[in-house]
Design an enzyme around this catalytic site. Structure first.
Site, PDB file in Angstrom:
ATOM      1  N   GLU A   1       0.860  -1.183   0.000  1.00 19.56           N
ATOM      2  CA  GLU A   1       0.000   0.000   0.000  1.00 19.56           C
ATOM      3  C   GLU A   1       0.900   1.238   0.000  1.00 19.56           C
ATOM      4  O   GLU A   1       1.943   1.237   0.649  1.00 19.56           O
ATOM      5  CB  GLU A   1      -0.887   0.069   1.253  1.00 19.56           C
ATOM      6  CG  GLU A   1      -2.053  -0.887   1.248  1.00 19.56           C
ATOM      7  CD  GLU A   1      -1.694  -2.256   1.796  1.00 19.56           C
ATOM      8  OE1 GLU A   1      -0.650  -2.361   2.475  1.00 19.56           O
ATOM      9  OE2 GLU A   1      -2.435  -3.216   1.552  1.00 19.56           O
TER      10      GLU A   1
ATOM     11  N   TYR B   1       7.689   2.230  -7.907  1.00 20.47           N
ATOM     12  CA  TYR B   1       7.018   0.933  -8.118  1.00 20.47           C
ATOM     13  C   TYR B   1       6.566   0.769  -9.579  1.00 20.47           C
ATOM     14  O   TYR B   1       6.746  -0.289 -10.168  1.00 20.47           O
ATOM     15  CB  TYR B   1       5.835   0.780  -7.151  1.00 20.47           C
ATOM     16  CG  TYR B   1       6.250   0.837  -5.697  1.00 20.47           C
ATOM     17  CD1 TYR B   1       7.229  -0.020  -5.212  1.00 20.47           C
ATOM     18  CD2 TYR B   1       5.677   1.747  -4.811  1.00 20.47           C
ATOM     19  CE1 TYR B   1       7.635   0.031  -3.881  1.00 20.47           C
ATOM     20  CE2 TYR B   1       6.066   1.805  -3.476  1.00 20.47           C
ATOM     21  CZ  TYR B   1       7.052   0.946  -3.025  1.00 20.47           C
ATOM     22  OH  TYR B   1       7.455   0.998  -1.717  1.00 20.47           O
TER      23      TYR B   1
HETATM   24  C1  LIG Z   1      10.550   6.473  -2.278  1.00 20.54           C
HETATM   25  C2  LIG Z   1      12.020   6.395  -1.869  1.00 20.54           C
HETATM   26  C3  LIG Z   1      12.284   5.056  -1.165  1.00 20.54           C
HETATM   27  C4  LIG Z   1      12.892   6.460  -3.149  1.00 20.54           C
HETATM   28  O1  LIG Z   1      14.249   6.288  -2.768  1.00 20.54           O
HETATM   29  P1  LIG Z   1      15.467   6.843  -3.662  1.00 20.54           P
HETATM   30  O2  LIG Z   1      16.703   6.202  -3.191  1.00 20.54           O
HETATM   31  O3  LIG Z   1      15.446   8.322  -3.709  1.00 20.54           O
HETATM   32  O4  LIG Z   1      15.044   6.280  -5.093  1.00 20.54           O
HETATM   33  P2  LIG Z   1      15.975   6.095  -6.379  1.00 20.54           P
HETATM   34  O5  LIG Z   1      17.025   7.127  -6.448  1.00 20.54           O
HETATM   35  O6  LIG Z   1      16.402   4.678  -6.453  1.00 20.54           O
HETATM   36  O7  LIG Z   1      14.908   6.367  -7.554  1.00 20.54           O
HETATM   37  C5  LIG Z   1      14.144   5.302  -8.064  1.00 20.54           C
HETATM   38  C6  LIG Z   1      12.920   5.829  -8.762  1.00 20.54           C
HETATM   39  O8  LIG Z   1      11.995   6.351  -7.799  1.00 20.54           O
HETATM   40  C7  LIG Z   1      11.283   7.455  -8.371  1.00 20.54           C
HETATM   41  N1  LIG Z   1      11.592   8.671  -7.589  1.00 20.54           N
HETATM   42  C8  LIG Z   1      12.424   8.738  -6.526  1.00 20.54           C
HETATM   43  N2  LIG Z   1      12.445   9.994  -6.044  1.00 20.54           N
HETATM   44  C9  LIG Z   1      11.611  10.714  -6.818  1.00 20.54           C
HETATM   45  C10 LIG Z   1      11.209  12.090  -6.811  1.00 20.54           C
HETATM   46  N3  LIG Z   1      11.670  12.969  -5.906  1.00 20.54           N
HETATM   47  N4  LIG Z   1      10.317  12.493  -7.742  1.00 20.54           N
HETATM   48  C11 LIG Z   1       9.820  11.629  -8.659  1.00 20.54           C
HETATM   49  N5  LIG Z   1      10.177  10.312  -8.730  1.00 20.54           N
HETATM   50  C12 LIG Z   1      11.063   9.874  -7.807  1.00 20.54           C
HETATM   51  C13 LIG Z   1      11.765   7.581  -9.804  1.00 20.54           C
HETATM   52  O9  LIG Z   1      10.949   6.771 -10.610  1.00 20.54           O
HETATM   53  C14 LIG Z   1      13.157   6.979  -9.709  1.00 20.54           C
HETATM   54  O10 LIG Z   1      13.612   6.506 -10.933  1.00 20.54           O
HETATM   55  P3  LIG Z   1      14.535   7.468 -11.855  1.00 20.54           P
HETATM   56  O11 LIG Z   1      15.766   7.710 -11.057  1.00 20.54           O
HETATM   57  O12 LIG Z   1      14.771   6.656 -13.083  1.00 20.54           O
HETATM   58  O13 LIG Z   1      13.763   8.727 -12.077  1.00 20.54           O
HETATM   59  C15 LIG Z   1      12.416   7.590  -0.951  1.00 20.54           C
HETATM   60  O14 LIG Z   1      11.967   8.796  -1.558  1.00 20.54           O
HETATM   61  C16 LIG Z   1      11.877   7.501   0.452  1.00 20.54           C
HETATM   62  O15 LIG Z   1      12.494   6.891   1.335  1.00 20.54           O
HETATM   63  N6  LIG Z   1      10.700   8.116   0.694  1.00 20.54           N
HETATM   64  C17 LIG Z   1      10.088   8.123   2.024  1.00 20.54           C
HETATM   65  C18 LIG Z   1       9.596   6.752   2.420  1.00 20.54           C
HETATM   66  C19 LIG Z   1       8.559   6.232   1.463  1.00 20.54           C
HETATM   67  O16 LIG Z   1       7.717   6.957   0.944  1.00 20.54           O
HETATM   68  N7  LIG Z   1       8.605   4.901   1.243  1.00 20.54           N
HETATM   69  C20 LIG Z   1       7.671   4.200   0.401  1.00 20.54           C
HETATM   70  C21 LIG Z   1       6.504   3.787   1.210  1.00 20.54           C
HETATM   71  S1  LIG Z   1       5.360   2.831   0.261  1.00 20.54           S
END
Ligand SMILES: CC(C)(COP(=O)(O)OP(=O)(O)OC[C@H]1O[C@@H](n2cnc3c(N)ncnc32)[C@H](O)[C@@H]1OP(=O)(O)O)[C@@H](O)C(=O)NCCC(=O)NCCS
Length: 200
Positions: free
Chosen positions: A138, A150
């Site tokens: 979720e 995702y």
């Molecule tokens: C979601 C989260 C885990 C992504 O981690 P991250 O290390 O920054 O992600 P990555 O650098 O590997 O990016 C992977 C993909 O995520 C998406 N993404 C990550 N940050 C993004 C942003 N600020 N805006 C849009 N897309 C984003 C993109 O699709 C990205 O792919 P791309 O690099 O080809 O554009 C991080 O933002 C986080 O910890 N958020 C808070 C916790 C959370 O929401 N967890 C998920 C709960 S379901």
């Protein structure tokens, strides 16, 4: 390689809890990761950050044959004696062929470097190894960063749970990756992990 994914241990819980509080500050009560590590259905992993060292990696100069216990303790520290830095973590529950992602978060200062990708890929591969047929989760309808992550890996939206989040009664999007045990999916995630491990 600056980041390495390994199973979470009790020594990691303080840092993981800090990342959880930074990522999900409004969720109450906070997740009890000590209890999660005892849960037979759960599997948790951490991404460890190893900054480049001028003097090389972890070595055991004074003790050519450290006991396993000592080796385990020392391997949690870098050459300066500092505790390893946890940059992110993820975990899922395995139930009847379904891997349910409970948590996935990256510490703010380590975001946008591919760690979210690395953790999600490792979750899917671990789920496949535990005979999962689908991976599901979720996510808040407002959390576009996570949804993008995702979607990028082939998850599709399967519906909405109304007022799922207790803090603000926000809806949750149900996202699912089907047929993870298919040859195509296994190969895709295996290649993605190899490519990312080299890049990171
Ligand atoms: C979601 C989260 C885990 C992504 O981690 P991250 O290390 O920054 O992600 P990555 O650098 O590997 O990016 C992977 C993909 O995520 C998406 N993404 C990550 N940050 C993004 C942003 N600020 N805006 C849009 N897309 C984003 C993109 O699709 C990205 O792919 P791309 O690099 O080809 O554009 C991080 O933002 C986080 O910890 N958020 C808070 C916790 C959370 O929401 N967890 C998920 C709960 S379901």
């Amino acid at each position: 390689m600056l980041y390495k994914v390994r199973p979470m241990s009790r020594d990691d819980v303080a840092q993981v809890t800090a990342i959880d509080r930074e990522a999900f500050p409004t969720m109450w009560p906070p997740m009890n990761y000590h209890r999660e590590l005892e849960n037979q259905m759960a599997f948790y992993m951490v991404a460890v950050y190893s900054p480049p060292q001028e003097n090389g990696g972890v070595v055991f100069p004074q003790d050519p044959k450290p006991s396993n216990w000592l080796k385990n303790k020392l391997s949690r520290h870098n050459v300066t004696g500092a505790v390893e830095t946890i940059a992110g973590f993820a975990g899922f529950w395995m139930m009847a062929g379904e891997a349910h992602i409970i948590s996935l978060a990256v510490k703010k200062e380590h975001r946008r470097r591919g760690l979210g990708n690395l953790l999600l890929i490792n979750v899917v591969i671990e789920a496949i190894q535990r005979d999962a047929e689908i991976v599901t989760l979720e996510v808040r309808t407002s959390n576009f960063e996570a949804q993008n992550l995702y979607f990028k890996h082939g998850f599709i939206s399967k519906g909405v749970r109304r007022a799922y989040y207790t803090d603000n009664r926000e809806d949750a999007l149900i996202m699912t990756l089907d047929n993870v045990n298919s040859q195509d999916c296994c190969q895709r995630f295996d290649s993605a992990r190899k490519a990312l491990e080299t890049a990171l």
